[in-house]
Write a protein that holds these residues in place. Structure first.
Motif, short mmCIF file in Angstrom:
data_model
loop_
_atom_site.label_atom_id
_atom_site.label_comp_id
_atom_site.label_asym_id
_atom_site.label_seq_id
_atom_site.Cartn_x
_atom_site.Cartn_y
_atom_site.Cartn_z
N ILE A 148 0.84 -1.20 0.00
CA ILE A 148 0.00 0.00 0.00
C ILE A 148 0.87 1.25 0.00
N ARG A 149 1.89 1.26 0.86
CA ARG A 149 2.74 2.44 1.00
C ARG A 149 3.52 2.73 -0.28
N ARG A 150 4.03 1.68 -0.91
CA ARG A 150 4.93 1.88 -2.04
C ARG A 150 4.20 1.96 -3.39
N GLN A 151 3.02 1.36 -3.48
CA GLN A 151 2.32 1.33 -4.76
C GLN A 151 1.06 2.22 -4.78
N LEU A 152 0.23 2.12 -3.74
CA LEU A 152 -1.04 2.83 -3.76
C LEU A 152 -0.92 4.30 -3.37
N LEU A 153 -0.14 4.61 -2.34
CA LEU A 153 -0.08 6.01 -1.91
C LEU A 153 0.45 6.95 -3.00
N PRO A 154 1.51 6.57 -3.76
CA PRO A 154 1.92 7.46 -4.87
C PRO A 154 0.82 7.65 -5.91
N ALA A 155 0.06 6.59 -6.20
CA ALA A 155 -1.03 6.70 -7.17
C ALA A 155 -2.14 7.60 -6.63
N LEU A 156 -2.46 7.49 -5.35
CA LEU A 156 -3.47 8.35 -4.75
C LEU A 156 -3.01 9.80 -4.75
N GLN A 157 -1.74 10.02 -4.48
CA GLN A 157 -1.20 11.38 -4.47
C GLN A 157 -1.36 12.04 -5.85
#
Length: 335
Positions: free
Chosen positions: A196-205
């Motif tokens: 989640i931290r490495r893949q999803l959070l950058p996409a959400l940002q």
């Protein structure tokens, strides 16, 4: 709204003395560095050595050096945080960590009576917790994610950085030339939280730059809904009695039955049913229109049974050696 690191610390008003949970990572290092000069002589650090990886000794060494430099007492407790079968490693470590903090507060009570324990989870941690809860199909209690403040073991527990982005915490440290220890498991994407931290959070940002604020509002709404459900469950529990009367339960709607049954199992029997177990129990209650209808279901860590006109629960079978007492055969009792 998202806060800067300095604004979050300025808004923090703990009851003193204060213990900062210090892992050695960036977030807890920054929190201790900010709190120590603000309340001189009123701050200590608690470190839990989990013993789960070789790097754990390095975490402790960093904490020792930092506290020596700041002139702050450091209390360390070594624990066995290995998880049991069927238990997540994260959940096992968290439960052991909380118990260790409580024990450390007792250990140092003769020297300093801790009133508040501060932990350094930040806004990104909150988002990760919410996404984990969503991935598991959690109810509103799980979607409330992490509270900013609560009470446990006679102390206040606080997360003053819960509105601060993780990158801002590290930027604060870098600007001051401070160092921290990086947990090597943070790069291991076998763990869901790391993915989640490495893949999803950058996409959400990229897609939703304000996601930390909007997700935090959703967590607050879920927390309010959870509080209301708990109040309703307590009122319904008082009305249906303890143990729960089947007729009184059947007079409630299905959603309220589910709510009060979760409350009964959690409060009186320290267990939590799965969604499938709870649905089966509700189906059995709906069919329980005659005296002869039998209920015996695996629920949570034990069994829910019908006992005349009420529901009972037991979690183990105990053999009582009556033969040793009066010459009879061993008797099996349900508790």
């Amino acid at each position: 709204m998202t806060q800067s690191f300095d604004a979050a610390v300025a808004a923090f008003r703990p009851r003193l003395p204060l213990a900062v949970a210090l892992s050695g990572g960036a977030d807890s290092t920054a929190l201790l560095l900010a709190c120590a000069p603000r309340w001189p002589g009123q701050v200590v650090a608690f470190h839990v050595h989990h013993g789960l990886q070789a790097a754990a000794d390095g975490f402790e060494q960093h904490c020792v050096a930092l506290c020596e430099r700041l002139g702050i007492p450091l209390w360390v407790r070594r624990v066995d945080a290995r998880h049991a079968a069927g238990q997540s490693p994260e959940d096992a470590a968290r439960q052991v960590r909380y118990k260790a903090f409580e024990a450390l507060a007792l250990d140092c009570q003769a020297q300093i009576a801790i009133k508040t324990i501060a932990m350094a989870q930040h806004a990104d941690d909150q988002v990760e917790t919410l996404l984990l809860a969503l991935s598991r199909g959690a109810g509103v209690a799980g979607l409330a994610a992490m509270p900013a403040q609560w009470q446990r073991a006679g102390m206040d527990w606080c997360r003053p950085l819960l509105r601060v982005a993780g990158a801002d915490v590290r930027a604060w440290l870098v600007a001051r030339g401070e160092r921290w220890v990086e947990d090597p498991t943070n790069a291991d994407e076998r763990f869901t939280r790391n993915r989640i931290r490495r893949q999803l959070l950058p996409a959400l940002q990229q897609a939703f730059p304000q996601f930390r604020d909007t997700f935090a509002r959703s967590c607050e709404h879920a927390a309010q809904a959870s509080e209301l459900l708990q109040e309703l469950a307590a009122a319904d529990a008082a009305a249906i009695g303890q143990p729960p009367r089947i007729a009184a339960l059947r007079a409630l709607g299905r959603a309220r039955q589910a709510n009060v049954l979760r409350h009964w199992l959690r409060v009186h029997h320290a267990t939590t049913p799965t969604a499938a177990q709870l649905n089966e129990l509700l189906d059995q209650l709906a069919a329980c229109a005659t005296r002869g209808h039998r209920i015996h279901l695996k629920v949570g860590g034990g069994y829910v049974v019908r006992e005349a006109e009420v529901l009972g629960w037991y979690n183990q079978q105990v053999l009582v050696p009556i033969s040793a007492r009066d010459g009879g055969a061993p008797e099996q009792l349900l508790q």
